[in-house]
Design an enzyme around this catalytic site. Sequence first.
Site, mmCIF file in Angstrom:
data_model
loop_
_atom_site.group_PDB
_atom_site.id
_atom_site.type_symbol
_atom_site.label_atom_id
_atom_site.label_comp_id
_atom_site.label_asym_id
_atom_site.label_seq_id
_atom_site.Cartn_x
_atom_site.Cartn_y
_atom_site.Cartn_z
ATOM 1 N N SER A 135 0.834 -1.215 0.000
ATOM 2 C CA SER A 135 0.000 0.000 0.000
ATOM 3 C C SER A 135 0.861 1.254 0.000
ATOM 4 O O SER A 135 2.001 1.239 0.469
ATOM 5 C CB SER A 135 -0.895 0.021 1.245
ATOM 6 O OG SER A 135 -1.589 -1.187 1.367
HETATM 7 N N1 SAM Z 1 -0.137 -4.741 4.274
HETATM 8 C C1 SAM Z 1 0.608 -5.120 3.107
HETATM 9 C C2 SAM Z 1 1.975 -4.537 3.045
HETATM 10 O O1 SAM Z 1 2.359 -3.767 3.942
HETATM 11 O O2 SAM Z 1 2.694 -4.864 2.086
HETATM 12 C C3 SAM Z 1 -0.123 -4.824 1.818
HETATM 13 C C4 SAM Z 1 -1.246 -5.697 1.633
HETATM 14 S S1 SAM Z 1 -1.849 -5.920 0.008
HETATM 15 C C5 SAM Z 1 -2.547 -4.360 -0.350
HETATM 16 C C6 SAM Z 1 -3.230 -6.970 0.461
HETATM 17 C C7 SAM Z 1 -2.840 -8.347 0.868
HETATM 18 O O3 SAM Z 1 -3.990 -8.984 1.400
HETATM 19 C C8 SAM Z 1 -2.359 -9.225 -0.276
HETATM 20 O O4 SAM Z 1 -1.085 -9.711 0.003
HETATM 21 C C9 SAM Z 1 -3.399 -10.345 -0.333
HETATM 22 O O5 SAM Z 1 -2.875 -11.595 -0.708
HETATM 23 C C10 SAM Z 1 -3.912 -10.343 1.077
HETATM 24 N N2 SAM Z 1 -5.225 -10.959 1.289
HETATM 25 C C11 SAM Z 1 -6.340 -10.860 0.516
HETATM 26 N N3 SAM Z 1 -7.347 -11.554 1.081
HETATM 27 C C12 SAM Z 1 -6.859 -12.093 2.237
HETATM 28 C C13 SAM Z 1 -7.411 -12.899 3.260
HETATM 29 N N4 SAM Z 1 -8.688 -13.328 3.252
HETATM 30 N N5 SAM Z 1 -6.622 -13.259 4.295
HETATM 31 C C14 SAM Z 1 -5.333 -12.861 4.349
HETATM 32 N N6 SAM Z 1 -4.750 -12.096 3.399
HETATM 33 C C15 SAM Z 1 -5.513 -11.706 2.365
#
Ligand code: SAM
Length: 218
Positions: free
Chosen positions: A64
Amino acid sequence: MRDGGFTYRRSQMVESLRRGGIRDEKVLSAMGEIPRHLFIGESWRARAYDDDVSINIGSGQTISQPRVVAVMSQSARIEPDHKVLEIGTGSGYQAAVLSRLARFVFSIERIAVLARGAKRCIDELGIENVSVKVMDGTMGWRAQGPFDAILVTAGGPEVPQPLLSQLADHGRLVVPVGPREQQVLKVIQRRGSRFVESQLQDVCFVPLVGRYGWEPSQ
Ligand code: SAM
């Protein structure tokens, strides 16, 4: 500039966040310390400290924008004795920032290769208060709850119910909710059996995929 100018660029990013309205000095100081470029592939590192850029981290996912990380961290109002849950570990950067604000950070990622990379990065920085688990984060992490703050870093069609029930009294859930193309970032505070909601801003996150999120194929 022995580190390729990254320290200078990081301090510029913090000043830009401050000018943009981030007031929480603990959040600004955490983001001034954590080397965001180390959570990003080499080819994208030059843009690591642009405060409004989200960057590809592989597996179709993104880290993000620093501005969004700052807004979410500030809105969670984390105290040093707090236990925090993050859904969507991704690169591990947000978890590393949270590690400077909270006592314990529990972070869930559904894609194993990302979780492994994130944990490696976190370990290499000597951060010891972050646990990472691979599973569907929309179910929360009941064994470690209740949590003083929960941050969801992927956008779902609704607020996952298990996360509400794993929130401590006065705890805050920061969560993007809405259609796939654009969501509203909400802050939901638990007050006893009541949940008080406010809306922060429009955001655009990758999809939250899981039982209380989107179907994988949608
Ligand atoms: N917080 C992260 C960082 O600092 O890099 C960025 C996160 S990215 C925008 C969103 C993440 O959420 C992705 O890696 C995706 O695989 C994960 N995601 C999506 N659905 C999810 C779920 N149900 N449980 C866990 N992770 C999930």
